[in-house]
Design an enzyme around this catalytic site. Sequence first.
Site, PDB file in Angstrom:
ATOM      1  N   TYR A   1       0.692  -1.131   0.264  1.00  0.00           N
ATOM      2  CA  TYR A   1       0.458   0.307   0.069  1.00  0.00           C
ATOM      3  C   TYR A   1       1.276   1.029  -0.359  1.00  0.00           C
ATOM      4  O   TYR A   1       0.674   2.034  -0.759  1.00  0.00           O
ATOM      5  CB  TYR A   1      -1.075   0.177   1.427  1.00  0.00           C
ATOM      6  CG  TYR A   1      -1.276   1.229   1.185  1.00  0.00           C
ATOM      7  CD1 TYR A   1      -2.283   1.670   0.063  1.00  0.00           C
ATOM      8  CD2 TYR A   1      -1.777   2.328   2.448  1.00  0.00           C
ATOM      9  CE1 TYR A   1      -3.341   2.671   0.437  1.00  0.00           C
ATOM     10  CE2 TYR A   1      -2.536   3.684   2.795  1.00  0.00           C
ATOM     11  CZ  TYR A   1      -3.357   3.288   1.821  1.00  0.00           C
ATOM     12  OH  TYR A   1      -4.554   4.018   1.821  1.00  0.00           O
TER      13      TYR A   1
ATOM     14  N   LYS B   1       1.146   4.617  -2.688  1.00  0.00           N
ATOM     15  CA  LYS B   1       0.933   6.149  -2.144  1.00  0.00           C
ATOM     16  C   LYS B   1       1.908   6.745  -2.951  1.00  0.00           C
ATOM     17  O   LYS B   1       1.916   7.646  -3.227  1.00  0.00           O
ATOM     18  CB  LYS B   1      -0.190   5.576  -1.188  1.00  0.00           C
ATOM     19  CG  LYS B   1      -1.606   5.404  -1.092  1.00  0.00           C
ATOM     20  CD  LYS B   1      -2.615   6.176  -1.934  1.00  0.00           C
ATOM     21  CE  LYS B   1      -3.821   5.366  -1.864  1.00  0.00           C
ATOM     22  NZ  LYS B   1      -4.542   6.017  -2.666  1.00  0.00           N
TER      23      LYS B   1
HETATM   24  P1  NAP Z   1     -13.404   3.055   1.227  1.00  0.00           P
HETATM   25  O1  NAP Z   1     -14.538   3.919   2.563  1.00  0.00           O
HETATM   26  O2  NAP Z   1     -12.654   1.897   1.662  1.00  0.00           O
HETATM   27  O3  NAP Z   1     -13.397   3.591   0.399  1.00  0.00           O
HETATM   28  C1  NAP Z   1     -13.149   3.378  -0.851  1.00  0.00           C
HETATM   29  C2  NAP Z   1     -13.548   3.773  -2.586  1.00  0.00           C
HETATM   30  O4  NAP Z   1     -12.787   2.868  -2.929  1.00  0.00           O
HETATM   31  C3  NAP Z   1     -14.489   2.686  -1.757  1.00  0.00           C
HETATM   32  O5  NAP Z   1     -15.965   3.708  -2.795  1.00  0.00           O
HETATM   33  C4  NAP Z   1     -14.519   1.281  -3.112  1.00  0.00           C
HETATM   34  O6  NAP Z   1     -15.495   0.612  -3.408  1.00  0.00           O
HETATM   35  C5  NAP Z   1     -13.464   2.725  -4.375  1.00  0.00           C
HETATM   36  N1  NAP Z   1     -12.823   1.112  -4.775  1.00  0.00           N
HETATM   37  C6  NAP Z   1     -11.450   0.197  -5.018  1.00  0.00           C
HETATM   38  N2  NAP Z   1     -11.471  -0.048  -5.518  1.00  0.00           N
HETATM   39  C7  NAP Z   1     -12.118   0.833  -6.519  1.00  0.00           C
HETATM   40  C8  NAP Z   1     -12.413   0.450  -8.005  1.00  0.00           C
HETATM   41  N3  NAP Z   1     -11.103  -0.972  -8.707  1.00  0.00           N
HETATM   42  N4  NAP Z   1     -13.211   0.787  -8.894  1.00  0.00           N
HETATM   43  C9  NAP Z   1     -14.120   2.166  -8.499  1.00  0.00           C
HETATM   44  N5  NAP Z   1     -14.259   1.711  -6.769  1.00  0.00           N
HETATM   45  C10 NAP Z   1     -12.656   1.357  -6.190  1.00  0.00           C
HETATM   46  O7  NAP Z   1     -12.028   4.141   2.172  1.00  0.00           O
HETATM   47  P2  NAP Z   1     -11.835   5.503   2.221  1.00  0.00           P
HETATM   48  O8  NAP Z   1     -10.895   5.725   3.010  1.00  0.00           O
HETATM   49  O9  NAP Z   1     -12.701   6.721   1.748  1.00  0.00           O
HETATM   50  O10 NAP Z   1     -10.685   5.527   1.402  1.00  0.00           O
HETATM   51  C11 NAP Z   1     -10.842   6.740  -0.115  1.00  0.00           C
HETATM   52  C12 NAP Z   1      -9.104   6.830   0.003  1.00  0.00           C
HETATM   53  O11 NAP Z   1      -8.654   7.663   0.732  1.00  0.00           O
HETATM   54  C13 NAP Z   1      -8.562   5.979  -0.712  1.00  0.00           C
HETATM   55  O12 NAP Z   1      -7.609   6.144  -1.903  1.00  0.00           O
HETATM   56  C14 NAP Z   1      -7.226   5.879   0.451  1.00  0.00           C
HETATM   57  O13 NAP Z   1      -5.918   4.921   0.082  1.00  0.00           O
HETATM   58  C15 NAP Z   1      -7.054   6.934   0.982  1.00  0.00           C
HETATM   59  N6  NAP Z   1      -6.346   7.150   2.460  1.00  0.00           N
HETATM   60  C16 NAP Z   1      -7.527   6.897   3.659  1.00  0.00           C
HETATM   61  C17 NAP Z   1      -7.121   7.218   5.053  1.00  0.00           C
HETATM   62  C18 NAP Z   1      -7.991   6.285   5.797  1.00  0.00           C
HETATM   63  O14 NAP Z   1      -7.144   6.496   6.905  1.00  0.00           O
HETATM   64  N7  NAP Z   1      -8.890   5.678   5.706  1.00  0.00           N
HETATM   65  C19 NAP Z   1      -5.658   7.445   4.886  1.00  0.00           C
HETATM   66  C20 NAP Z   1      -5.205   7.889   3.517  1.00  0.00           C
HETATM   67  C21 NAP Z   1      -5.268   7.302   2.787  1.00  0.00           C
HETATM   68  P3  NAP Z   1     -15.903  -0.947  -3.071  1.00  0.00           P
HETATM   69  O15 NAP Z   1     -17.663   0.091  -2.203  1.00  0.00           O
HETATM   70  O16 NAP Z   1     -16.743  -0.987  -4.651  1.00  0.00           O
HETATM   71  O17 NAP Z   1     -14.898  -1.150  -2.731  1.00  0.00           O
END
Ligand code: NAP
Length: 274
Positions: A143, A147
């Site tokens: 991961y 990133k």
């Molecule tokens: P999340 O609730 O798991 O949301 C991730 C989203 O990405 C979900 O809608 C998921 O859809 C979608 N996704 C994954 N693979 C996909 C694909 N092949 N095509 C289309 N959609 C896809 O997590 P989040 O925290 O909101 O994540 C959003 C972004 O923030 C990500 O890029 C993550 O790496 C980044 N981020 C998060 C955190 C944290 O602490 N939460 C920290 C740093 C960065 P499905 O429902 O279909 O799986």
Amino acid sequence: MKNVLITGCSSGLGRALAIEFARQGWQVWATGRKKETLSDLVPLGIKAEELDVTSEKQVCQLISQVAAEGGIDVLVNNAGYGAMGATVEMPETEVRMQFETNVFAPLKLVQAVAPAMIERRSGTIINIGSISGQVVTPFSGTYCASKAAFNSFSDALRIELKPFGIDVMSVKPGAIRSRFAENAKQALARALPENSFYKPVEKALWKRANASQDRPTSAEHVARVIVSRVKAGKASGSLKLGNGSRSLPFLQWLLPESVFEWVLSRVFQLNHLK
Ligand code: NAP
């Protein structure tokens, strides 16, 4: 009305961004792998469209559709997940899937959307990277690597697209409340071998998969800050938001590398392995 296209809106930050952009009067194109997960956004005036970001066909179709309705003013590359597991044991298929989703897919989206923005000499691209691309932790090497790659693409794009009047913001979040940990645990379950060298510290692997939900900042707060930057025409540069996004890089800067890594090996019980 300006168009904003957001990937990964079924939960978490993508969903919060869709709602906040709509609240601020934008025409939102909220996308997700399963259209039914977006249905409750439609009454808010949001257009819900199916998009698996790794499907080139779906990407091309959707971009043509939005182009016919005025084109994309703001692209938010948000979709992503965390492939967790010990680096030495990560199945190659999992590593490739991680890079397809977190790196190649958003890059392809930018390459598909940016030419029209360059011709118009305006547009904004928001790339949701991660602080994990800067501060590496055990059991998340895949991961973190994805990133780091995405953060670098994003930073280069900002400099290269500036002459054409396009803003690029690299968001590097810390912990945000979302389904990230649920999805990371599913990825870990796929990657963890029965006879793992790390079996004695398996708990620490699950702890890493869950780390994003340790005192997380709300996705709504993060979305409000991002949208207010776009509204103010200040969506350029890097933005660190969410728990740990500033303190972790500060600690890493402050401590000698060996001390920082000693702390991490204690936190993730690597000192228990022989
Ligand atoms: P999340 O609730 O798991 O949301 C991730 C989203 O990405 C979900 O809608 C998921 O859809 C979608 N996704 C994954 N693979 C996909 C694909 N092949 N095509 C289309 N959609 C896809 O997590 P989040 O925290 O909101 O994540 C959003 C972004 O923030 C990500 O890029 C993550 O790496 C980044 N981020 C998060 C955190 C944290 O602490 N939460 C920290 C740093 C960065 P499905 O429902 O279909 O799986």
